[in-house]
Enzyme design. Sequence first.
Site, PDB file in Angstrom:
ATOM      1  N   TYR A 118      60.819  32.387  32.915  1.00 35.10           N
ATOM      2  CA  TYR A 118      60.997  32.500  31.770  1.00 35.10           C
ATOM      3  C   TYR A 118      60.111  31.722  31.357  1.00 35.10           C
ATOM      4  O   TYR A 118      59.571  30.411  31.229  1.00 35.10           O
ATOM      5  CB  TYR A 118      62.318  32.120  31.183  1.00 35.10           C
ATOM      6  CG  TYR A 118      62.277  32.093  29.535  1.00 35.10           C
ATOM      7  CD1 TYR A 118      62.227  32.901  28.939  1.00 35.10           C
ATOM      8  CD2 TYR A 118      61.734  30.694  28.635  1.00 35.10           C
ATOM      9  CE1 TYR A 118      62.476  33.572  27.476  1.00 35.10           C
ATOM     10  CE2 TYR A 118      61.324  30.543  27.400  1.00 35.10           C
ATOM     11  CZ  TYR A 118      62.083  32.012  26.634  1.00 35.10           C
ATOM     12  OH  TYR A 118      61.544  31.832  25.522  1.00 35.10           O
ATOM     13  N   GLU A 206      57.138  36.084  24.504  1.00 36.36           N
ATOM     14  CA  GLU A 206      58.034  35.743  25.346  1.00 36.36           C
ATOM     15  C   GLU A 206      58.187  37.201  26.184  1.00 36.36           C
ATOM     16  O   GLU A 206      58.172  38.070  26.281  1.00 36.36           O
ATOM     17  CB  GLU A 206      59.918  35.672  24.397  1.00 36.36           C
ATOM     18  CG  GLU A 206      60.784  35.311  25.559  1.00 36.36           C
ATOM     19  CD  GLU A 206      61.966  35.448  24.637  1.00 36.36           C
ATOM     20  OE1 GLU A 206      62.407  34.046  24.351  1.00 36.36           O
ATOM     21  OE2 GLU A 206      62.165  36.536  24.041  1.00 36.36           O
TER      22      GLU A 206
END
Length: 396
Positions: A118, A206
């Site tokens: 992530y 993101e």
Amino acid sequence: MNLHEYQGKELLSSFGVRIQRGIVAQSASEAVEAAKKLTEETGTGWHVIKAQVHAGGRGKGGGVKLAKNLQEVEELSGQIIGMDLVTPQTSAEGKRVHQVLVAEDVYYPGDNEPEEYYMSVLLNRATGKNMIMYSTEGGMDIETVAEETPHLIFTEEIDPALGLLGFQARRVAFNLGLSGTAFKEMTKFVSALYTAYVKSDASLFEINPVLKTSDDKIMAVDSKVTLDGNALFRHKDLAALRDKREENPIEVEAGELGLNYVDLDGNVGCMVNGAGLAMATMDLIKQAGGEPANFLDVGGTADAARVEAAFKIILKDPAVKAILINIFGGIVRCDRVAQGVIDAYKNMGNINVPIIVRLQGTNADIAKELIDNSGLDVLSATEFQEAADKVQAVLA
């Protein structure tokens, strides 16, 4: 302003970030042609069909599917396009899918097992510095990771005046447990990602997941990008990527009329001049036992045309049971606002919800007299508490 995944990936690629390649399609037949072209360009045998909506968690709602042949590409694309996709980040009604991204399969076999990470870039408002947040737990909701395994979330703060330094990019790669080719690839990826964030005036990048492929390539498999709307005047090309279909239609219409409007779930419509007073008015409504149906700042020129436009916007919400107009007459005189309310009311004909008008400031006494003598079904007030009491009374 939010971007679709395919738009975000194109933006990333323009700054040298390696991405999972794909082609956007508006129909099942276009998806098949996209799959054929993608196979020619990349050699991929399988294709990932991804719904393109402004919401995360698409896989959980059935918006991401793997197609192992062209027949499945057509079938799955046909199922996804036109569906109302419900995810943890949408309303119960979901979002209508107008297009899909046909992407290459990047989880191919090789010398190593693929790994997911992530990574996001955003502003840390507490420190005034940009921040890279990253974790070894890619593919999961970052909120879940933060709650259950917070020690697996790392942050790297970057001074905007200095930019991302080399040792910081290397530290990201080190904390993710990488070595060799993958380590070098990750440092390049992080540097390019941060450059894209800064150069595009973004408020959020993101990538979940960032993938280390079986042959140690590092690439963005997903992309969630939010651009700073206040900086879009510097990026006409990016402003053109706006998809109004993904936005609340009432908010879009209000924006085109020059009104600062945010749709909410309450039953009392608000029409206020000034953002601070608008926030206080929403608190006032809650204290009076109601719920604000919207945030609406009409600005400093609350003339008849602007008030009428605001009325029409508010009344598009069927949940509105009353309207509170709260104007402080500093730049604009209260009597002019009152006359604007009266003129707008007459132009629109019958308005079927109670209206409370609280005017304070320059010529407030004249404004109250105008409202009271108008013969219209409008209640006037001069004090905050008086307005709250009248809101409470009409909702009872």
